[in-house]
Design a protein around this motif. Sequence first.
Motif, short mmCIF file in Angstrom:
data_model
loop_
_atom_site.label_atom_id
_atom_site.label_comp_id
_atom_site.label_asym_id
_atom_site.label_seq_id
_atom_site.Cartn_x
_atom_site.Cartn_y
_atom_site.Cartn_z
N TYR A 195 -33.04 -11.81 35.55
CA TYR A 195 -31.88 -11.19 34.90
C TYR A 195 -31.82 -9.74 35.36
CZ TYR A 195 -31.98 -15.28 31.92
OH TYR A 195 -31.97 -16.58 31.46
N TRP A 196 -30.69 -9.37 35.91
CA TRP A 196 -30.49 -8.00 36.41
C TRP A 196 -29.62 -7.25 35.39
CZ3 TRP A 196 -28.12 -7.17 41.99
CH2 TRP A 196 -27.96 -5.80 42.25
N PHE A 197 -30.17 -6.18 34.82
CA PHE A 197 -29.42 -5.35 33.87
C PHE A 197 -29.14 -4.00 34.51
CE2 PHE A 197 -32.01 -8.26 31.48
CZ PHE A 197 -31.18 -8.68 30.45
N GLY A 198 -27.96 -3.45 34.30
CA GLY A 198 -27.67 -2.13 34.85
C GLY A 198 -26.44 -1.53 34.19
N GLU A 199 -26.21 -0.27 34.54
CA GLU A 199 -25.07 0.47 33.97
C GLU A 199 -23.77 -0.12 34.52
OE1 GLU A 199 -25.63 4.56 35.27
OE2 GLU A 199 -27.77 4.21 35.17
N HIS A 200 -22.87 -0.47 33.62
CA HIS A 200 -21.53 -0.89 34.04
C HIS A 200 -20.73 0.39 34.28
CE1 HIS A 200 -17.90 -3.55 33.98
NE2 HIS A 200 -17.35 -2.37 33.73
N LYS A 201 -20.35 0.63 35.52
CA LYS A 201 -19.59 1.85 35.86
C LYS A 201 -18.11 1.49 35.94
CE LYS A 201 -23.30 4.44 37.36
NZ LYS A 201 -23.72 5.73 36.81
N VAL A 202 -17.26 2.50 35.80
CA VAL A 202 -15.82 2.29 36.00
C VAL A 202 -15.33 3.26 37.08
CG1 VAL A 202 -15.46 1.45 33.63
CG2 VAL A 202 -15.11 3.88 34.15
N GLU A 203 -14.08 3.10 37.45
CA GLU A 203 -13.53 3.93 38.53
C GLU A 203 -13.30 5.36 38.07
OE1 GLU A 203 -10.03 2.18 40.16
OE2 GLU A 203 -11.17 0.53 41.04
N GLY A 204 -13.38 6.29 39.02
CA GLY A 204 -12.94 7.67 38.76
C GLY A 204 -13.97 8.54 38.08
N SER A 205 -13.51 9.74 37.68
CA SER A 205 -14.44 10.77 37.23
C SER A 205 -15.16 10.41 35.93
CB SER A 205 -13.70 12.10 37.08
OG SER A 205 -12.62 11.91 36.22
#
Length: 372
Positions: free
Chosen positions: A52-62
Motif C-alpha cells: 500500500y502506497w500512501f502519500g500527499e494528494h497534491k492539487v494544481e497550482g500555488s
Amino acid sequence: MIKIIYSILCCLFFISCTKEYYFQPGEVWPDNHGVHINAHGGGILYDNGVYYWFGEHKVEGSIGNTAQVGVHCYSSTDLYKWKDEGIALSVAPEGSGSDIEKGCVLERPKVIYNANTRKYIMWFHLEPKGMGYSGAKSGVAVSEKPTGPYQFIHSFRPNAGHWPMNVLDIHITRPVPSSGEQFSGGSLPAPPDSLNLLGRDMKGGQMARDMNLFVDDDGKAYHIYSSEENSTLHISLLSDDYTRYVGKYKRLFVGRHMEAAAMFKRKGKYYLIMSGCTGWEPNAARSAVADAPFGEWKELGNPCKGKDAEWTFYSQSCYVLPVQGCNDCYIYMGDRWCPKNPIDGRYVWLPIQFEGDSFIIEWKDRWSLETL
Ligand code: DGJ
C-alpha cells in the motif's frame, strides 16, 4: 473458425502474460485509471501480500502544496501496477477548526501496522492552517483497514517535558531564545546548541517536520524527524500501540541540517538516507549506518554515484522499500518536487546496491526488479 478464434485468444493471453513491466524514474506513472499517481512524500506498508502506497494528494497550482484533499492510497502486488484505493485520510472541512482543516500542511504520511491493537497507524508532519511551518507538529490517525478511512486522533509536539538520552549540561543551564523568536530552517545565526533550541522546546515539545517511521524486528517502532529548526534529527521510541511518544529519544547529527530521513535495516545494520535543507530544491543526499536505532550513527556521505549525483538525481528521499521475497533487495524512493504545479511531481525509484557496510544508488532510465 473455432480453431482460429481459439488460437487468437491463446496468443492474446500469452502476450498479456509476457508483457514486460519496468520502473521509469522521473516519468509520469499512471495508475489503473491511467492517471498519474498522486502520492507524494510517501511511504509503503506491506500487509498480507499487498503493498500500500500512501502519500500527499497534491492539487494544481500555488495551493497545491497545502492539504486540500488528504492522504491518497494505492495498492499493488507487483510494485509496477498500482490501483487507486482513494483517499485514506480526508482533511476536515474548512472552518471546522480541526487540526487537519483543509488548507493545513500535511506532509510525508507513513503507515505502520500494530499487531497488539490490530490497527493501522498513520503518522504525518502537520502544520496547522495559517501558521506557515512554525507549528512543526506530528499528527496521528488510525484505521481498522489498511486502505482507511483513517480517523485523526491527535497532533502534538514530541516529548514535551523530557530531555533526550544524550542531553548535555549546557541544555539544562544555558539561557534559551526568548519565546516568539523564530528561525527559518537551514539559516540559523549560530549552532543549535549555542542557541539552545533543545532547551527552548523542552517544556512545550520538540519541533518535528520531515518525518519517517521505522519498525524493528522486535516490534518496537521509531519516529525520526527534523527538529530544532531543522538543524538536528531526533529519533523517538513510540508507545506499544504506536500512537504516542514515551519520552525516550536521542538527537542525531547535531547542527547538520538534515531533512527527508528514511531508515531501513539490512543484515543487522541500520541505515539512513537523508537530504540537506534546500526547500523544494534538490541537494546532495547523505547516508549513515549504525548498529542500533539509537546509534551511534556514523555518516557515510552521499550514496548517489554518477551524473547528477550531487542533486540526488533531482529528487529527495521519502522512503526505502525492502522488496518482499527478495533477498537483499531495497528500493530508494524519492520525490522530484514540482512546486509550481505540485500535482505534476514525479517519483524517482532506484535500486540500492550494497558495498560492504555502505550502499550506493546509481541512475537508471529504466529498470525492473530482475536488476536486483
Ligand atoms: C522540503 C521537505 O522535505 C518537504 O517535505 C517540504 O517540507 C518542503 N521542504 C517545504 O519547503
